[in-house]
Design a protein around this motif. Structure first.
Motif, PDB file in Angstrom:
ATOM      1  N   THR A   1      -4.872   6.018   0.603  1.00 27.21           N
ATOM      2  CA  THR A   1      -4.123   6.643   1.361  1.00 27.21           C
ATOM      3  C   THR A   1      -5.655   6.727   3.091  1.00 27.21           C
ATOM      4  O   THR A   1      -5.203   6.689   4.006  1.00 27.21           O
ATOM      5  CB  THR A   1      -4.287   7.987   1.550  1.00 27.21           C
TER       6      THR A   1
ATOM      7  N   LEU B   1      -2.542  15.112  -2.391  1.00 29.08           N
ATOM      8  CA  LEU B   1      -2.051  15.052  -0.780  1.00 29.08           C
ATOM      9  C   LEU B   1      -1.534  16.097  -0.308  1.00 29.08           C
ATOM     10  O   LEU B   1      -0.523  16.564  -0.617  1.00 29.08           O
ATOM     11  CB  LEU B   1      -1.903  13.819  -0.454  1.00 29.08           C
TER      12      LEU B   1
ATOM     13  N   ILE C   1       0.673   4.794  -2.578  1.00 26.28           N
ATOM     14  CA  ILE C   1       0.440   5.591  -2.648  1.00 26.28           C
ATOM     15  C   ILE C   1       2.050   6.541  -3.143  1.00 26.28           C
ATOM     16  O   ILE C   1       1.570   7.039  -3.797  1.00 26.28           O
ATOM     17  CB  ILE C   1       0.444   6.024  -1.249  1.00 26.28           C
TER      18      ILE C   1
ATOM     19  N   VAL D   1       1.158   9.636  -6.351  1.00 28.11           N
ATOM     20  CA  VAL D   1       1.526  10.956  -5.466  1.00 28.11           C
ATOM     21  C   VAL D   1       1.700  11.368  -6.743  1.00 28.11           C
ATOM     22  O   VAL D   1       1.544  12.252  -7.499  1.00 28.11           O
ATOM     23  CB  VAL D   1       2.444  10.549  -3.725  1.00 28.11           C
TER      24      VAL D   1
ATOM     25  N   ARG E   1       1.352  -1.245   0.022  1.00 27.92           N
ATOM     26  CA  ARG E   1       0.280  -0.309   0.593  1.00 27.92           C
ATOM     27  C   ARG E   1       1.084   1.149  -0.356  1.00 27.92           C
ATOM     28  O   ARG E   1       0.438   2.556  -0.435  1.00 27.92           O
ATOM     29  CB  ARG E   1      -0.596   0.259   1.127  1.00 27.92           C
TER      30      ARG E   1
ATOM     31  N   SER F   1      -5.409   3.437   4.721  1.00 26.68           N
ATOM     32  CA  SER F   1      -4.240   3.046   5.410  1.00 26.68           C
ATOM     33  C   SER F   1      -4.388   3.711   6.654  1.00 26.68           C
ATOM     34  O   SER F   1      -3.478   3.565   7.617  1.00 26.68           O
ATOM     35  CB  SER F   1      -2.942   3.540   4.974  1.00 26.68           C
TER      36      SER F   1
END
Length: 336
Positions: free
Chosen positions: A269, A176, A165, A169, A161, A272
């Motif tokens: 996100t 984010l 991410i 990104v 994960r 998590s």
């Protein structure tokens, strides 16, 4: 991690447990695996109350989202349902990759289906952990090895994960944003974490060191077999990717005005972050985090609510009763 005598009973294949000994063994293992800490229950209650407050406060958006979900595109909903079905096969593949011993495939997939249902009844994933530990013990693994296999699978899933991410990104710049924290706040937080770690770990360090040594030995043995390593990492990657696909498909079905890559990044996100809260199956914590993330990214409240509701419908509510039935059948047949 288990009651005295449980490992010997589960690890010896020459003398399977009798019907009389089975309830005592189940009770002993359940008392260890299922018993949540008091602070877990307090956090669980706080999260559920907070979720109920938010649901009541934003009830018009939830009601509008439910109505929007009723008129969703059926083709995309079918894509989401197919991806949801694939998550259990991916979980079974990752679980097989976490152990060297070959596991029976049909029972392995059924155990993951049952574990996903049990996971929504107990906090912090204890339901899924208990089901998988019992299944691995029934397959001949000692209790310590079974728990170690779950730890390897969970750690691999977390790494996957975080890697996804990190890859997404750059493709979604500005989506984010990390909060700005002063150096003093970071230093105090780090000091508190270190102090807590010293207070909690020091009395248990010998036992933790033995468990860590066993897990590291298992990881080396697994990665010495390319097929097992591929199953572990490939299954974990497929599990995270398929869950993201469910959210993307539901979002497309209800007209969520966000690109698929952004939706996938927001889901990874939010899930998590929700994993840090001990709610059953992330109920409440994941719903609030995902809806909030979608709304902040620019989605209307009704579209965000209907996306979360559709995701939960396909991954929790529709499979819940069949999963509990599979769990009951496996217990009755002594597969757990």
């Amino acid at each position: 991690m288990t009651a005295p005598g449980t490992e010997t009973t589960a690890g010896t294949q020459s003398s399977p447990p009798t019907a009389t000994a089975l309830p005592a063994e189940l009770a002993a293992s359940s008392s260890v695996v299922h018993r949540p800490a008091p602070w877990h229950l307090a956090v669980l209650l706080a999260v559920l109350l907070g979720g109920a407050y938010l649901a009541r406060r934003h009830w018009p958006a939830l009601e509008s989202g439910a109505g929007r979900l009723a008129g969703a595109d059926q083709g995309w909903m079918l894509v989401g349902a197919t991806a949801a079905l694939g998550t259990w096969a991916a979980s079974a593949l990752a679980q097989q990759g976490a152990v060297v011993r070959r596991l029976p495939r049909p029972r392995l997939v059924a155990a993951q289906f049952a574990a996903s249902a049990a996971n929504h009844l107990l906090p912090a994933g204890l339901g899924a952990g208990a089901v998988n530990v019992r299944f691995l013990m029934r397959c001949g693994l000692p209790a310590a090895r079974s728990a170690g296999a779950l730890a390897v699978k969970a750690a691999t899933g977390a790494v996957v994960r975080l890697a996804l991410i990190a890859l997404l990104v750059p493709a979604c710049p500005g989506l984010l944003r990390l909060p700005h924290l002063s150096t003093t706040v970071l230093a105090c937080a780090l000091g508190a974490v270190l102090l807590l770690a010293v207070l909690l770990v020091t009395p248990w360090w010998p036992r933790c060191r033995r468990a860590l040594t066993t897990v590291l030995a298992d990881i080396r043995a697994l990665h010495a077999r390319p097929a097992r390593a591929a199953a572990l990492w490939g299954g974990s990657l497929a599990f995270a990717g398929l869950h993201s696909l469910v959210v993307v498909a539901v979002g497309q079905a209800v007209g969520l005005p966000l690109p698929p890559l952004q939706v996938a990044l927001l889901y990874l996100t939010a899930s998590s972050a929700a994993a840090l809260l001990p709610t059953p199956g992330g109920l409440g914590s994941l719903d609030a985090a995902l809806a909030l993330a979608l709304t902040i990214a620019g989605a209307p409240g009704a579209a965000a609510a209907s996306t979360v509701l559709g995701y939960r419908l396909l991954t929790v509510w529709l499979p819940l009763v069949p999963g509990l039935l599979v769990l009951a059948v496996m217990v009755r047949r002594k597969a757990l």
